[in-house]
Each structure stands twice: as structure tokens, then as C-alpha cells.
Design a protein around this motif. Structure first.
Motif, PDB file in Angstrom:
ATOM      1  N   ALA A 127     -15.668  -0.691  12.654  1.00 44.91           N
ATOM      2  CA  ALA A 127     -15.125   0.508  12.153  1.00 44.91           C
ATOM      3  C   ALA A 127     -14.909   0.366  10.606  1.00 44.91           C
ATOM      4  N   LEU A 128     -14.929   1.666  10.028  1.00 40.77           N
ATOM      5  CA  LEU A 128     -15.084   2.032   8.649  1.00 40.77           C
ATOM      6  C   LEU A 128     -13.316   2.634   8.300  1.00 40.77           C
ATOM      7  N   LEU A 129     -12.789   2.158   7.158  1.00 36.15           N
ATOM      8  CA  LEU A 129     -11.567   2.465   6.647  1.00 36.15           C
ATOM      9  C   LEU A 129     -11.864   3.037   5.135  1.00 36.15           C
ATOM     10  N   ILE A 130     -11.747   4.285   4.849  1.00 37.56           N
ATOM     11  CA  ILE A 130     -11.938   4.529   3.294  1.00 37.56           C
ATOM     12  C   ILE A 130     -10.415   5.089   2.564  1.00 37.56           C
ATOM     13  N   ALA A 131     -10.449   4.591   1.620  1.00 39.32           N
ATOM     14  CA  ALA A 131      -9.205   4.716   0.807  1.00 39.32           C
ATOM     15  C   ALA A 131      -9.909   5.624  -0.540  1.00 39.32           C
ATOM     16  N   THR A 132      -9.443   6.821  -0.747  1.00 39.53           N
ATOM     17  CA  THR A 132     -10.007   7.663  -1.658  1.00 39.53           C
ATOM     18  C   THR A 132      -9.173   8.463  -2.559  1.00 39.53           C
ATOM     19  N   PRO A 133      -9.348   8.404  -3.781  1.00 40.50           N
ATOM     20  CA  PRO A 133      -8.477   9.501  -4.674  1.00 40.50           C
ATOM     21  C   PRO A 133      -9.269  10.943  -4.674  1.00 40.50           C
ATOM     22  N   GLU A 134      -8.697  11.802  -5.136  1.00 36.33           N
ATOM     23  CA  GLU A 134      -9.390  13.072  -5.185  1.00 36.33           C
ATOM     24  C   GLU A 134      -9.787  13.299  -6.517  1.00 36.33           C
ATOM     25  N   TYR A 135     -10.866  13.814  -6.745  1.00 37.46           N
ATOM     26  CA  TYR A 135     -11.436  14.096  -7.862  1.00 37.46           C
ATOM     27  C   TYR A 135     -11.584  15.430  -8.011  1.00 37.46           C
ATOM     28  N   ASN A 136     -11.186  16.349  -8.619  1.00 39.88           N
ATOM     29  CA  ASN A 136     -11.342  17.852  -9.001  1.00 39.88           C
ATOM     30  C   ASN A 136     -11.443  18.585  -7.322  1.00 39.88           C
ATOM     31  N   HIS A 137     -10.669  18.141  -6.430  1.00 35.66           N
ATOM     32  CA  HIS A 137     -10.295  18.764  -5.227  1.00 35.66           C
ATOM     33  C   HIS A 137     -11.473  18.139  -4.207  1.00 35.66           C
ATOM     34  N   GLY A 138     -12.335  17.058  -4.658  1.00 33.44           N
ATOM     35  CA  GLY A 138     -13.166  16.577  -3.710  1.00 33.44           C
ATOM     36  C   GLY A 138     -13.410  15.183  -3.983  1.00 33.44           C
ATOM     37  N   VAL A 139     -14.547  14.632  -3.061  1.00 32.25           N
ATOM     38  CA  VAL A 139     -14.859  13.123  -3.072  1.00 32.25           C
ATOM     39  C   VAL A 139     -15.223  12.466  -4.433  1.00 32.25           C
ATOM     40  N   GLY A 182     -13.140  -2.057   4.697  1.00 30.52           N
ATOM     41  CA  GLY A 182     -12.758  -1.133   4.013  1.00 30.52           C
ATOM     42  C   GLY A 182     -13.287  -0.877   2.650  1.00 30.52           C
ATOM     43  N   ILE A 183     -13.327   0.441   2.336  1.00 32.97           N
ATOM     44  CA  ILE A 183     -14.080   0.927   0.958  1.00 32.97           C
ATOM     45  C   ILE A 183     -13.150   1.808   0.150  1.00 32.97           C
ATOM     46  N   ALA A 184     -13.200   1.615  -1.157  1.00 32.45           N
ATOM     47  CA  ALA A 184     -12.290   2.607  -1.933  1.00 32.45           C
ATOM     48  C   ALA A 184     -13.130   3.359  -2.974  1.00 32.45           C
ATOM     49  N   GLY A 185     -12.853   4.766  -3.079  1.00 37.50           N
ATOM     50  CA  GLY A 185     -13.516   5.767  -3.574  1.00 37.50           C
ATOM     51  C   GLY A 185     -13.158   5.509  -5.320  1.00 37.50           C
ATOM     52  N   SER A 186     -12.520   4.414  -5.752  1.00 41.66           N
ATOM     53  CA  SER A 186     -12.127   4.347  -7.079  1.00 41.66           C
ATOM     54  C   SER A 186     -12.489   2.754  -7.414  1.00 41.66           C
ATOM     55  N   LEU A 187     -13.261   2.838  -8.703  1.00 43.35           N
ATOM     56  CA  LEU A 187     -13.707   1.494  -9.331  1.00 43.35           C
ATOM     57  C   LEU A 187     -12.504   0.917 -10.436  1.00 43.35           C
ATOM     58  N   ARG A 188     -11.404   1.764 -10.464  1.00 45.47           N
ATOM     59  CA  ARG A 188     -10.539   1.421 -11.562  1.00 45.47           C
ATOM     60  C   ARG A 188      -9.698   0.077 -11.471  1.00 45.47           C
ATOM     61  N   ARG A 189      -9.574  -0.806 -12.253  1.00 48.55           N
ATOM     62  CA  ARG A 189      -8.961  -1.931 -12.182  1.00 48.55           C
ATOM     63  C   ARG A 189      -7.369  -1.838 -11.264  1.00 48.55           C
ATOM     64  N   ASN A 190      -6.527  -1.006 -11.861  1.00 46.56           N
ATOM     65  CA  ASN A 190      -5.329  -0.597 -11.074  1.00 46.56           C
ATOM     66  C   ASN A 190      -5.409   0.522 -10.308  1.00 46.56           C
ATOM     67  N   SER A 191      -6.329   0.663  -9.666  1.00 47.13           N
ATOM     68  CA  SER A 191      -6.496   1.593  -8.699  1.00 47.13           C
ATOM     69  C   SER A 191      -5.361   1.749  -7.374  1.00 47.13           C
ATOM     70  N   PHE A 192      -4.695   2.599  -7.134  1.00 46.70           N
ATOM     71  CA  PHE A 192      -3.840   2.779  -6.031  1.00 46.70           C
ATOM     72  C   PHE A 192      -4.453   2.502  -4.850  1.00 46.70           C
ATOM     73  N   ASN A 193      -5.808   3.161  -4.698  1.00 48.16           N
ATOM     74  CA  ASN A 193      -6.553   3.244  -3.396  1.00 48.16           C
ATOM     75  C   ASN A 193      -6.863   1.844  -3.378  1.00 48.16           C
ATOM     76  N   LEU A 221      -5.948  -0.672   0.025  1.00 46.47           N
ATOM     77  CA  LEU A 221      -6.871  -1.548   1.019  1.00 46.47           C
ATOM     78  C   LEU A 221      -6.276  -3.026   1.068  1.00 46.47           C
ATOM     79  N   ALA A 222      -6.019  -3.427  -0.409  1.00 48.48           N
ATOM     80  CA  ALA A 222      -5.334  -4.839  -0.337  1.00 48.48           C
ATOM     81  C   ALA A 222      -4.117  -4.718   0.711  1.00 48.48           C
ATOM     82  N   ASP A 223      -3.404  -3.833   0.959  1.00 56.06           N
ATOM     83  CA  ASP A 223      -2.295  -3.831   1.884  1.00 56.06           C
ATOM     84  C   ASP A 223      -2.702  -3.940   3.128  1.00 56.06           C
ATOM     85  N   ALA A 224      -3.931  -3.137   3.622  1.00 54.72           N
ATOM     86  CA  ALA A 224      -4.094  -3.294   4.770  1.00 54.72           C
ATOM     87  C   ALA A 224      -4.366  -4.484   5.497  1.00 54.72           C
TER      88      ALA A 224
END
Ligand code: FNR
Length: 199
Positions: free
Chosen positions: A75-87, A11-22, A26-29
Motif C-alpha cells: 500500500a502507498l501512503l501519501i502526505a502532501t502539502p497543497e500548492y496553489n490548490h493542487g498537488v 510513505g512518500i511526501a509531496g515536499s522536499l523541504r528540510r522542515n516539512s510538516f508533511n 510520515l516520520a510519525d507514521a
């Protein structure tokens, strides 16, 4: 897959934020993972910005670690926020590093699933569509729907940051089952994939 048939998911997340929802998703996965599946996460923060001058035979250590983790997974699981309608740039940057060198890169033939969370009423659909586009050129095998889109994320996690919404948990569990099935159908043992890209 391991000899016992267990599907390993990275699993990888598209956010580095400490309290990131994404990152929380992944932690819940790890809690929601079905039988015969393991989920590990890789944190993208140590990756440098992509620079073709750094992309030599000896990759920067963090890049090598990321590429090795991709070769080692099924396999790869990506959890990502949307920034300005993109990745987000952090995710695009990681995928750019992973997609090189073109003849021997770990995304080719790698089963991939995606999901995304946002506190807004939108639902990361634009980011996920963009992500699917980005994964075409490196020839990843992106899971068709189910899609997991978590809007209003602020109301779906408890005070400890755990996913507390039963409907979302059911969708998420379904995504993990579908990714494992997809991997068993279309995935190739990663050692074999590595050999073929070297051939
Ligand atoms: C956002 N956010 C956002 N949300 C959304 O639903 N659509 C969007 O296009 C954007 N664009 C956007 C751009 C930038 C630069 C930032 C910083 C934020 C809000 C975003 O969804 C929110 O910050 C999430 O909480 C980020 O995900 P994590 O960090 O919680 O995983």
C-alpha cells in the motif's frame, strides 16, 4: 503482504523541504503504526523531471528504485502539502513516472491513502481532491474517507518536529488502521499484480 500477514506501507511526501510538516507526518507514521503494519518512506528528491525521451526500457536509476519500491509494497501512503490548490509538482512528477509504462505499472490495483498538512487555516482538501483525480487514470485503489487534513500545522508539532496534537494523532492512527484493512480487502499480493500486468 508478508507471509505473516503484515501489511507493508510505503510513505512518500509531496515536499522536499528540510522542515516539512508533511515529511514530519510520515516520520510519525512509523511511531503510530498499528500492529501488523510496517511503514517505510521513500524520498522523492532524486527523481528527475519526467521526460518521455528518458522513459525508455532502461529507466533512470532513481526512477527504477521508485518503481521497485512501489512493486515491493502492499500500500502507498501519501502526505502532501497543497500548492496553489493542487498537488505539488514534485508529487505529480513522481506519480507520472510511476504510471509508466501503462501496461506494466505499479500503481494499478495499489491501495493508496492520503493526508496533508498546512500551516494555513485551509486544510489541503483541494490538493487531496486533485490527488484523487490524478490517481484515477493509473487505476490506483484510493481509500474512501477517513480523510486526514491537518490545518494550522505550526501549532500541532513540538520543537523536535513530532506530531503533538492528540486529536490529530488519533485521526492519523485511524487512517493507518483503515488503510491496512482496505489493503487486506482489495489489495492483491504485489507479485500476483506484477504477474497479471505482464500477462
Ligand atoms: C503554498 N502553500 C499553500 N498552502 C495552502 O494551504 N494552500 C495553498 O494553495 C498553498 N499554495 C502554496 C503554493 C506554493 C508554491 C508554496 C511554496 C506554498 C503553503 C504551504 O502549505 C506551506 O508552505 C507548507 O508548509 C508546505 O508543506 P511542507 O513543506 O511543510 O510539508
Amino acid at each position: 503482504m508478508t507471509q505473516s500477514g503484515t501489511v507493508r506501507i510505503l510513505g512518500i511526501a509531496g515536499s522536499l523541504r528540510r522542515n516539512s510538516f508533511n515529511c514530519a507526518l510520515l516520520a510519525d507514521a512509523q511511531e503510530l503504526q498499528p500492529g501488523g503494519v510496517t511503514v517505510e518512506t521513500f524520498y522523492l528528491a532524486p527523481l528527475p523531471m519526467y521526460d518521455q525521451d528518458l522513459d525508455t526500457e532502461t529507466a533512470p536509476p532513481a526512477v527504477q528504485a521508485f518503481r521497485d519500491a512501489l512493486w515491493a509494497t502492499d500500500a502507498l501512503l501519501i502526505a502532501t502539502p497543497e500548492y496553489n490548490h493542487g498537488v505539488p509538482g514534485v508529487l505529480k512528477n513522481a506519480l507520472d513516472w510511476a504510471s509508466r509504462p501503462p501496461q506494466h505499472q505499479p500503481l494499478r490495483g495499489l491501495p493508496v491513502a492520503m493526508m496533508g498538512a498546512t500551516p494555513s487555516m485551509w486544510d489541503t482538501a483541494c490538493a487531496q481532491a486533485h490527488l484523487r483525480q490524478v490517481l484515477v487514470f493509473p487505476s490506483a485503489l484510493v481509500l474512501p474517507p477517513p480523510e486526514v487534513l491537518v490545518a494550522n500545522a505550526g501549532s500541532k508539532f513540538d520543537a523536535e518536529g513530532r506530531l503533538a496534537d492528540d486529536t490529530t494523532r488519533t485521526f492519523f492512527h485511524g487512517l493507518l488502521v483503515a488503510l491496512a484493512d482496505w489493503t487486506r480487502q482489495v489489495g492483491r499480493p504485489r507479485q500476483e499484480a506484477r504477474r497479471l500486468t505482464n500477462a
